[in-house]
Design an enzyme around this catalytic site. Structure first.
Site, PDB file in Angstrom:
ATOM      1  N   ASP A 133       9.456  77.739  61.586  1.00 21.50           N
ATOM      2  CA  ASP A 133       8.051  77.367  61.761  1.00 21.50           C
ATOM      3  C   ASP A 133       7.277  77.476  60.452  1.00 21.50           C
ATOM      4  OD1 ASP A 133       8.498  80.195  62.080  1.00 21.50           O
ATOM      5  OD2 ASP A 133       6.415  80.405  62.702  1.00 21.50           O
ATOM      6  N   GLU A 136       7.875  82.983  63.539  1.00 16.62           N
ATOM      7  CA  GLU A 136       7.715  84.065  62.568  1.00 16.62           C
ATOM      8  C   GLU A 136       6.272  84.186  62.109  1.00 16.62           C
ATOM      9  OE1 GLU A 136       7.507  85.863  58.487  1.00 16.62           O
ATOM     10  OE2 GLU A 136       6.935  83.855  59.158  1.00 16.62           O
TER      11      GLU A 136
END
Length: 383
Positions: free
Chosen positions: A82, A144
């Site tokens: 991400d 994350e």
């Protein structure tokens, strides 16, 4: 070894072109499924077994584990899929189009850190993975940038115990063996509103918060005096008061006041101990005003992390790079992967480019990163 992998720069281009933003705000949050599917196809083409793991309590997010080789131990290479959101008005380039200019690769995720998977794939494209003597694992995680839900869930559920792991966050190829954690809380005081002309008929939440803040400042001093880790530039746990909101009019007794604060614990400090210290600090306020003070998490906490400085992984990487390991103040997924095996944070690109408009990775990192990945795979999976 023959495979159908695209050239390195085309892999990089495809990763950047596949949006995978994670955000607490639902309107901005995106699934990473398309990116996971891209990676799955490429790693299968290299001969890896691929498992895609749905991450619970997320908005359609997934982890990927690619594995090859047999037996125990081996090496885990990890990273997150991400990115943070982008501010359209501050970018001068399309964040989803890889652009090469002036020895830099521009795009959202070039440094932090989708590009790391392009380096892994390129380093392995000519490797016959069936000849490995120990397992090689590639982990791609979700979220994350928000909750670290992917790494948390993987660490909680996997049976894998590699010999060691490397997380490819942008460290300018400087190996990192420790970082602080992060705990953020909301302190909420519920008072009793009333007209300011008669203070005794109400409970002023701001006054109670004043008492609470004084005790939190005492805790800040205690943390600074009691705990030390000299390798850090700020060698003690920090405590910050970040935001406060309360009241609505000067002639009204404040009914509610809320403080947002964070603590960045050192490696070795447990989150339970830290919560206990905060509870002890605020106990006098709670005892004097029962039921009026509450503490809640703003974000899931992250513990501090440290890889033992004498571990073989540290020695091997320091020798390969000719550089000593260091420590940093920012957080990564390392505390969760470290529960499985000794872990270093080490990757191309600068942390100074992370979360910035016109994010880029300097092309000078390409050759040494390929070489480093090849060397660590050879050392830990063939020896």
């Amino acid at each position: 070894m023959k495979n159908n992998l695209p050239p390195f720069i085309e892999i990089y281009r495809a990763l950047i072109a596949t949006p995978s933003i994670s955000a607490t705000e639902e309107a901005l949050d995106q699934s990473n499924e398309s990116l996971i599917n891209l990676l799955a196809g490429w790693f299968r083409d290299l001969g890896f077994n691929v498992e895609v793991q749905p991450v619970p309590d997320t908005r359609h997010k997934f982890n990927l584990l690619a594995s090859t080789g047999h037996g125990a131990g081996g090496l885990l290479l990890a990273g997150h899929t991400d990115t943070v959101p982008f501010d359209d008005g501050r970018w001068t380039r399309d964040p989803f189009t890889l652009t090469e200019h002036d020895n830099k690769l521009y795009g959202l995720g070039t440094a932090d850190m989708k590009g790391f998977f392009a380096f892994i794939l390129d380093a392995l494209r000519d490797v016959d993975v069936t000849t490995l003597k120990k397992p090689l694992y590639i982990l791609a995680t979700a979220d994350e940038e928000t909750s670290m839900a992917g790494a948390r869930y993987f660490a909680e559920t996997t049976q894998l115990r590699p010999d060691c792991a490397i997380i490819g966050e942008p460290t300018s190829l400087q190996p990192i063996r420790a970082h602080k954690g992060h705990m953020s809380n909301a302190i909420r005081i519920q008072g009793q509103s009333g007209h300011s002309s008669d203070p005794a008929r109400g409970v002023n939440a701001i006054e109670l918060m004043h008492d609470a803040i004084g005790r939190i400042m005492q805790l800040r001093d205690l943390l600074k005096e009691r705990y030390h880790f000299e390798a850090f530039t700020v060698p003690y746990p920090t405590l910050n008061l970040g935001a406060i909101h309360g009241g609505d009019a000067s002639n009204r007794i404040c009914a509610c006041c809320e403080l947002h604060m964070d603590i960045r614990p050192l490696p070795g400090m447990t989150l339970n101990d830290l919560n206990g210290l905060l509870g002890e600090a605020l106990a006098p306020v709670s005892e004097r005003w029962p039921g009026r003070l509450t503490v809640s998490e703003l974000h899931p906490p992250i513990p501090g992390y440290e890889c033992p400085p004498d571990h073989k992984l540290v020695q091997v990487v320091e020798k390969l790079l000719g550089a000593q390991t260091d420590v940093v103040n920012y957080c990564t997924e390392a505390p969760f992967i470290q529960t499985l095996c000794p872990t270093l944070v080490l990757g191309p690109g600068s942390i100074n480019q992370a979360h910035q408009p016109d994010e880029y990775l300097e092309t000078r990192f390409i050759k040494p990163t390929r070489e480093l990945i090849s060397q660590v795979v050879h050392h830990f999976c063939w020896h």
